[in-house]
Design a protein around this motif. Structure first.
Motif, PDB file in Angstrom:
ATOM      1  N   ALA A 176      -3.353  14.228 -61.196  1.00  0.00           N
ATOM      2  CA  ALA A 176      -4.614  13.597 -61.401  1.00  0.00           C
ATOM      3  C   ALA A 176      -5.626  14.114 -60.642  1.00  0.00           C
ATOM      4  N   GLY A 177      -6.546  13.613 -61.371  1.00  0.00           N
ATOM      5  CA  GLY A 177      -8.192  14.251 -60.561  1.00  0.00           C
ATOM      6  C   GLY A 177      -9.128  13.505 -61.361  1.00  0.00           C
ATOM      7  N   PHE A 178     -10.361  14.255 -61.120  1.00  0.00           N
ATOM      8  CA  PHE A 178     -11.439  13.504 -61.395  1.00  0.00           C
ATOM      9  C   PHE A 178     -12.508  14.752 -61.680  1.00  0.00           C
ATOM     10  N   ASN A 179     -13.744  14.297 -62.207  1.00  0.00           N
ATOM     11  CA  ASN A 179     -14.799  15.158 -62.557  1.00  0.00           C
ATOM     12  C   ASN A 179     -15.916  14.489 -62.780  1.00  0.00           C
ATOM     13  N   ALA A 180     -17.167  14.931 -62.917  1.00  0.00           N
ATOM     14  CA  ALA A 180     -18.292  14.117 -63.455  1.00  0.00           C
ATOM     15  C   ALA A 180     -18.070  13.105 -64.470  1.00  0.00           C
ATOM     16  N   ASN A 181     -17.136  13.409 -65.391  1.00  0.00           N
ATOM     17  CA  ASN A 181     -16.870  12.473 -66.597  1.00  0.00           C
ATOM     18  C   ASN A 181     -16.001  11.163 -66.065  1.00  0.00           C
ATOM     19  N   GLY A 182     -15.242  11.493 -65.114  1.00  0.00           N
ATOM     20  CA  GLY A 182     -14.211  10.305 -64.538  1.00  0.00           C
ATOM     21  C   GLY A 182     -13.032  10.728 -64.143  1.00  0.00           C
ATOM     22  N   ALA A 183     -12.213   9.605 -63.717  1.00  0.00           N
ATOM     23  CA  ALA A 183     -10.969  10.128 -63.130  1.00  0.00           C
ATOM     24  C   ALA A 183      -9.813  10.146 -64.450  1.00  0.00           C
ATOM     25  N   ASP A 208     -12.818  21.573 -64.807  1.00  0.00           N
ATOM     26  CA  ASP A 208     -13.795  21.464 -63.563  1.00  0.00           C
ATOM     27  C   ASP A 208     -13.197  20.481 -62.677  1.00  0.00           C
ATOM     28  N   SER A 209     -12.302  19.868 -62.816  1.00  0.00           N
ATOM     29  CA  SER A 209     -11.618  18.791 -62.226  1.00  0.00           C
ATOM     30  C   SER A 209     -11.324  18.848 -60.876  1.00  0.00           C
ATOM     31  N   LYS A 210     -11.390  17.986 -59.854  1.00  0.00           N
ATOM     32  CA  LYS A 210     -10.662  18.083 -58.759  1.00  0.00           C
ATOM     33  C   LYS A 210      -9.664  17.390 -58.525  1.00  0.00           C
ATOM     34  N   ILE A 211      -8.513  17.695 -57.949  1.00  0.00           N
ATOM     35  CA  ILE A 211      -7.454  17.186 -58.100  1.00  0.00           C
ATOM     36  C   ILE A 211      -6.954  16.212 -56.719  1.00  0.00           C
ATOM     37  N   THR A 212      -6.599  15.159 -57.352  1.00  0.00           N
ATOM     38  CA  THR A 212      -6.252  14.163 -56.091  1.00  0.00           C
ATOM     39  C   THR A 212      -4.690  13.751 -55.866  1.00  0.00           C
TER      40      THR A 212
END
Length: 124
Positions: free
Chosen positions: A23-30, A3-7
């Motif tokens: 690299a990415g992030f979700n509600a749990n962190g980067a 469910d991560s968004k990619i950065t």
């Protein structure tokens, strides 16, 4: 990381192998991971806490051209003198997704091309 968004996504050719980093992030962190193509080893980073400012760096994968299209466009922009690819990366810079492609020519001189990741045109 489903469910991560990619950065950031990058590729680097090095010492008879290829390395991909995501690299990415979700509600749990980067978080990030590195894949060594030669060995198949995947290394994950230690997660960092989520920060709302991370949202600005997210890349909408549905709006950017694929890496192979960006590489071909960058090759044309190089004057077709590039003889090998050293690296490429996709990252959101100042609100704009950009590809940075690093080639070398026959004399091993570096060639760098930065493209708008949505259109494939040279970034201004």
């Amino acid at each position: 990381f489903g469910d991560s968004k990619i950065t950031n996504v990058s590729f680097k050719a090095a010492d008879k192998t290829a390395i991909y980093e995501v690299a990415g992030f979700n509600a749990n962190g980067a978080h990030s991971l590195t894949l060594d193509v030669a060995t198949g080893n995947v290394t994950e980073s230690t997660p960092k806490a989520y920060d709302a400012s991370m949202e600005a760096s997210a890349i909408d994968a549905g709006t950017v051209i694929p890496p192979h299209v960006a590489i071909n466009a960058a090759f044309v922009q190089s004057g077709k003198v590039a003889t090998g690819i050293n690296a490429w990366s996709l990252a959101n810079q100042n609100g704009k997704p950009l590809y940075t492609i690093e080639f070398h020519d026959a004399q091993n001189k570096p060639i760098s091309v930065v493209l708008d990741a949505k259109t494939g045109t040279v970034a201004k």
